[in-house]
Design a protein around this motif. Structure first.
Motif, PDB file in Angstrom:
ATOM      1  N   THR A 180       0.854  -1.178   0.000  1.00 43.87           N
ATOM      2  CA  THR A 180       0.000   0.000   0.000  1.00 43.87           C
ATOM      3  C   THR A 180       0.894   1.234   0.000  1.00 43.87           C
ATOM      4  O   THR A 180       2.074   1.130  -0.310  1.00 43.87           O
ATOM      5  N   GLU A 181       0.363   2.371   0.343  1.00 47.56           N
ATOM      6  CA  GLU A 181       1.202   3.566   0.389  1.00 47.56           C
ATOM      7  C   GLU A 181       0.771   4.469   1.522  1.00 47.56           C
ATOM      8  O   GLU A 181      -0.356   4.405   2.011  1.00 47.56           O
ATOM      9  N   ASP A 182       1.707   5.280   1.957  1.00 46.99           N
ATOM     10  CA  ASP A 182       1.480   6.269   2.999  1.00 46.99           C
ATOM     11  C   ASP A 182       2.058   7.585   2.501  1.00 46.99           C
ATOM     12  O   ASP A 182       3.273   7.677   2.291  1.00 46.99           O
ATOM     13  N   GLU A 183       1.203   8.540   2.254  1.00 44.70           N
ATOM     14  CA  GLU A 183       1.618   9.853   1.739  1.00 44.70           C
ATOM     15  C   GLU A 183       2.455   9.722   0.464  1.00 44.70           C
ATOM     16  O   GLU A 183       3.464  10.399   0.283  1.00 44.70           O
ATOM     17  N   GLY A 184       2.052   8.798  -0.400  1.00 41.46           N
ATOM     18  CA  GLY A 184       2.720   8.617  -1.681  1.00 41.46           C
ATOM     19  C   GLY A 184       3.914   7.690  -1.671  1.00 41.46           C
ATOM     20  O   GLY A 184       4.457   7.369  -2.725  1.00 41.46           O
ATOM     21  N   ASP A 185       4.342   7.239  -0.496  1.00 43.99           N
ATOM     22  CA  ASP A 185       5.476   6.316  -0.405  1.00 43.99           C
ATOM     23  C   ASP A 185       4.958   4.888  -0.249  1.00 43.99           C
ATOM     24  O   ASP A 185       4.088   4.626   0.584  1.00 43.99           O
ATOM     25  N   PRO A 186       5.500   3.935  -1.025  1.00 48.55           N
ATOM     26  CA  PRO A 186       5.048   2.549  -0.899  1.00 48.55           C
ATOM     27  C   PRO A 186       5.482   1.942   0.432  1.00 48.55           C
ATOM     28  O   PRO A 186       6.565   2.230   0.939  1.00 48.55           O
ATOM     29  N   PHE A 216       6.977  -2.427   6.550  1.00 52.90           N
ATOM     30  CA  PHE A 216       8.283  -2.188   5.947  1.00 52.90           C
ATOM     31  C   PHE A 216       8.157  -0.934   5.092  1.00 52.90           C
ATOM     32  O   PHE A 216       7.381  -0.918   4.140  1.00 52.90           O
ATOM     33  N   GLY A 217       8.888   0.093   5.432  1.00 52.09           N
ATOM     34  CA  GLY A 217       8.839   1.338   4.684  1.00 52.09           C
ATOM     35  C   GLY A 217      10.214   1.732   4.208  1.00 52.09           C
ATOM     36  O   GLY A 217      11.221   1.083   4.516  1.00 52.09           O
ATOM     37  N   SER A 218      10.263   2.826   3.469  1.00 45.60           N
ATOM     38  CA  SER A 218      11.546   3.279   2.923  1.00 45.60           C
ATOM     39  C   SER A 218      12.307   4.149   3.914  1.00 45.60           C
ATOM     40  O   SER A 218      13.452   4.492   3.681  1.00 45.60           O
ATOM     41  N   GLY A 219      11.701   4.498   5.021  1.00 43.26           N
ATOM     42  CA  GLY A 219      12.377   5.309   6.025  1.00 43.26           C
ATOM     43  C   GLY A 219      12.340   6.789   5.689  1.00 43.26           C
ATOM     44  O   GLY A 219      11.990   7.191   4.585  1.00 43.26           O
ATOM     45  N   LEU A 220      12.695   7.600   6.660  1.00 46.03           N
ATOM     46  CA  LEU A 220      12.664   9.048   6.476  1.00 46.03           C
ATOM     47  C   LEU A 220      13.957   9.574   5.877  1.00 46.03           C
ATOM     48  O   LEU A 220      13.981  10.645   5.285  1.00 46.03           O
ATOM     49  N   CYS A 221      15.042   8.849   6.071  1.00 45.35           N
ATOM     50  CA  CYS A 221      16.351   9.309   5.587  1.00 45.35           C
ATOM     51  C   CYS A 221      16.914   8.270   4.618  1.00 45.35           C
ATOM     52  O   CYS A 221      16.447   7.150   4.545  1.00 45.35           O
ATOM     53  N   GLY A 222      17.916   8.642   3.908  1.00 45.44           N
ATOM     54  CA  GLY A 222      18.561   7.711   2.996  1.00 45.44           C
ATOM     55  C   GLY A 222      18.005   7.831   1.593  1.00 45.44           C
ATOM     56  O   GLY A 222      17.120   8.631   1.310  1.00 45.44           O
ATOM     57  N   THR A 223      18.538   6.987   0.730  1.00 44.55           N
ATOM     58  CA  THR A 223      18.176   7.061  -0.686  1.00 44.55           C
ATOM     59  C   THR A 223      17.195   5.949  -1.036  1.00 44.55           C
ATOM     60  O   THR A 223      17.058   4.954  -0.317  1.00 44.55           O
ATOM     61  N   TRP A 224      16.526   6.125  -2.167  1.00 40.39           N
ATOM     62  CA  TRP A 224      15.654   5.072  -2.670  1.00 40.39           C
ATOM     63  C   TRP A 224      16.473   3.821  -2.955  1.00 40.39           C
ATOM     64  O   TRP A 224      16.007   2.704  -2.747  1.00 40.39           O
ATOM     65  N   GLU A 225      17.689   3.993  -3.434  1.00 47.35           N
ATOM     66  CA  GLU A 225      18.544   2.845  -3.737  1.00 47.35           C
ATOM     67  C   GLU A 225      18.792   2.010  -2.477  1.00 47.35           C
ATOM     68  O   GLU A 225      18.783   0.782  -2.526  1.00 47.35           O
ATOM     69  N   ALA A 264      16.766   1.763   0.092  1.00 45.28           N
ATOM     70  CA  ALA A 264      15.504   1.073   0.383  1.00 45.28           C
ATOM     71  C   ALA A 264      15.308  -0.104  -0.561  1.00 45.28           C
ATOM     72  O   ALA A 264      14.853  -1.184  -0.142  1.00 45.28           O
ATOM     73  N   ILE A 265      15.643   0.077  -1.823  1.00 49.02           N
ATOM     74  CA  ILE A 265      15.527  -1.001  -2.808  1.00 49.02           C
ATOM     75  C   ILE A 265      16.444  -2.161  -2.431  1.00 49.02           C
ATOM     76  O   ILE A 265      16.026  -3.332  -2.466  1.00 49.02           O
ATOM     77  N   LEU A 266      17.674  -1.876  -2.040  1.00 53.73           N
ATOM     78  CA  LEU A 266      18.602  -2.935  -1.633  1.00 53.73           C
ATOM     79  C   LEU A 266      18.095  -3.671  -0.402  1.00 53.73           C
ATOM     80  O   LEU A 266      18.210  -4.898  -0.299  1.00 53.73           O
ATOM     81  N   GLY A 267      17.492  -2.945   0.541  1.00 52.15           N
ATOM     82  CA  GLY A 267      16.918  -3.583   1.727  1.00 52.15           C
ATOM     83  C   GLY A 267      15.783  -4.520   1.356  1.00 52.15           C
ATOM     84  O   GLY A 267      15.686  -5.635   1.883  1.00 52.15           O
ATOM     85  N   ALA A 268      14.909  -4.079   0.444  1.00 49.19           N
ATOM     86  CA  ALA A 268      13.804  -4.923  -0.009  1.00 49.19           C
ATOM     87  C   ALA A 268      14.337  -6.167  -0.721  1.00 49.19           C
ATOM     88  O   ALA A 268      13.810  -7.269  -0.546  1.00 49.19           O
ATOM     89  N   GLU A 269      15.392  -6.003  -1.503  1.00 44.80           N
ATOM     90  CA  GLU A 269      15.991  -7.148  -2.194  1.00 44.80           C
ATOM     91  C   GLU A 269      16.623  -8.119  -1.207  1.00 44.80           C
ATOM     92  O   GLU A 269      16.511  -9.338  -1.370  1.00 44.80           O
ATOM     93  N   ARG A 270      17.266  -7.599  -0.141  1.00 40.12           N
ATOM     94  CA  ARG A 270      17.827  -8.490   0.886  1.00 40.12           C
ATOM     95  C   ARG A 270      16.724  -9.275   1.575  1.00 40.12           C
ATOM     96  O   ARG A 270      16.856 -10.476   1.831  1.00 40.12           O
TER      97      ARG A 270
END
Length: 78
Positions: A21-27, A40-49, A51-57
């Protein structure tokens, strides 16, 4: 990243449900077993990359766990 992990909650894989789903436009990925829900979210800090690596792990570890369960099932059935 070799720190030892200690679980705070346990999810029952037999009852697992997942929703993207999404929260304020973030998946976000929600994982629920009927008792516990984890987001599981992308967090407030850091890059999309990052977050993508975390999801892949997470996806890789889940697939490896499924393989281990499958091997255990075969061993017990023998």
């Amino acid at each position: 990243m070799d720190d030892e992990l200690f679980p705070i909650v346990t999810l029952d894989l037999r009852a697992i449900r997942t929703v993207i789903t999404e929260d304020e436009g973030d998946p976000i990925l929600l994982v629920d077993d009927g008792d516990v829900q984890i987001e599981f979210g992308s967090g407030l800090c850091g890059t999309w990359e990052q977050a993508i690596l975390g999801a892949e792990r997470l996806a890789t570890a889940a697939e490896q766990f499924a393989v281990a369960l499958r091997e255990q099932q075969i061993t017990l059935a023998a």
